[in-house]
Write an enzyme that holds these catalytic residues in place. Sequence first.
Site, mmCIF file in Angstrom:
data_model
loop_
_atom_site.group_PDB
_atom_site.id
_atom_site.type_symbol
_atom_site.label_atom_id
_atom_site.label_comp_id
_atom_site.label_asym_id
_atom_site.label_seq_id
_atom_site.Cartn_x
_atom_site.Cartn_y
_atom_site.Cartn_z
ATOM 1 N N TYR A 152 0.818 -1.217 0.000
ATOM 2 C CA TYR A 152 0.000 0.000 0.000
ATOM 3 C C TYR A 152 0.848 1.261 0.000
ATOM 4 O O TYR A 152 0.320 2.368 0.071
ATOM 5 C CB TYR A 152 -0.941 0.014 1.209
ATOM 6 C CG TYR A 152 -2.039 -1.003 1.090
ATOM 7 C CD1 TYR A 152 -1.741 -2.355 1.116
ATOM 8 C CD2 TYR A 152 -3.360 -0.629 0.949
ATOM 9 C CE1 TYR A 152 -2.730 -3.310 1.002
ATOM 10 C CE2 TYR A 152 -4.357 -1.580 0.835
ATOM 11 C CZ TYR A 152 -4.031 -2.917 0.870
ATOM 12 O OH TYR A 152 -5.010 -3.864 0.754
ATOM 13 N N ASP B 15 -5.801 -6.585 5.382
ATOM 14 C CA ASP B 15 -6.983 -6.135 4.654
ATOM 15 C C ASP B 15 -7.875 -7.334 4.338
ATOM 16 O O ASP B 15 -9.086 -7.334 4.584
ATOM 17 C CB ASP B 15 -6.497 -5.448 3.356
ATOM 18 C CG ASP B 15 -7.596 -4.685 2.659
ATOM 19 O OD1 ASP B 15 -8.725 -4.641 3.180
ATOM 20 O OD2 ASP B 15 -7.331 -4.129 1.572
#
Length: 336
Positions: A124, A229
């Site tokens: 990310y 996630d």
Amino acid sequence: MSYTVTLIPGDGIGPELAEATVGVLEATGIAFTWDEQQAGEAAIATEGTPLPDRVVDSIRRTGVALKGPITTPVGTGFRSVNVGLRQTLELYANVRPARSMVGVESRYTGIDLVIVRENTEDLYAGIEHRVGPDAAESIKIITRAASQRIARYAFEYAVRNGRAKVTAVHKANIMKLSDGLFLESCQQVAADYEGRVGFEDRIVDNMCMQLVQKPELYDVLVLPNLYGDIVSDLAAGLVGGLGVAPGANIGEHAAVFEPVHGSAPKYAGLDRANPTALILSAALMLRHLGEVVAADRVETALRAVVAEGRTVTADLGGTAGTRAFAAAVTERVRGA
Ligand code: NAD
């Protein structure tokens, strides 16, 4: 004692859920001053950005925010408000408890997991590029500092909340350097908690299978960003889905509490949305503020109303509106 909290009602169903949740919080008798800040669609219309500086400034001042979901406009080039807040305020830990609720349909009972996800690096970090016309590269960043920081957060969470074990989740058998460093960092931190909190590690694919087959074996999980996630949604699925899943984004100087679900625009203004996830997020906020007794009262009241099933929203099989559901919880909190 009075707390000043930034309140971001959000888009879609957000304002209804925020109103419902504020009522439940105030029923605890704790005094709150709400610094209400619009972000998202309303802010785009009037200020040309979904996340004006005043919102971040408010959270910097108060140190704590309760936030409804925000619609991410597609194809306009605006950065997601959630990503913006996370990066600007350095909210490095994403914490998502997944606990079974009687009255919420699920394949499992008795689940009680806490997912602690590293929120700032890994894939990310946003470092990617095309390598010629037919290949692309995304860079995975793992640092010892961020890995140790999230591991320490997970262990401290375990100590504070009387949890027995932390499981580090990784793929160090394949990504020997990056995930290897994450695992090594967790092991180093675990040594400081020996005898107080148990520690083990699991490879992420095996972890997914184990969570589906034997979720009762696990307690607190700590993961790098991408696995966190995915596995946190898996855990939410084990207890009945995103509608009942609360979340917290924690940094050194600020914390933002919000439901996992989105703004569900099709239910906006209809008094149909389920406020459970935002109320549970508010209970996490109470714990963060040290108001443990009030947090227990809110959770117990909510669980009782959901278990009875008489005054719950349509997604939980009932016929009550958001307001009636919240009123039933509020009444219980007052009576507790
Ligand atoms: P969503 O969570 O809004 O909706 C998914 C499904 O769940 C829909 O059927 C919806 O009606 C239902 N649902 C969600 N929350 C509910 C509730 N509280 N009560 C009853 N039903 C509920 O996901 P989506 O449709 O993918 O996203 C809608 C918008 O929300 C998008 O713009 C997305 O970017 C945004 N979003 C924001 C956040 C956030 O701010 N944290 C998180 C996820 C999505």
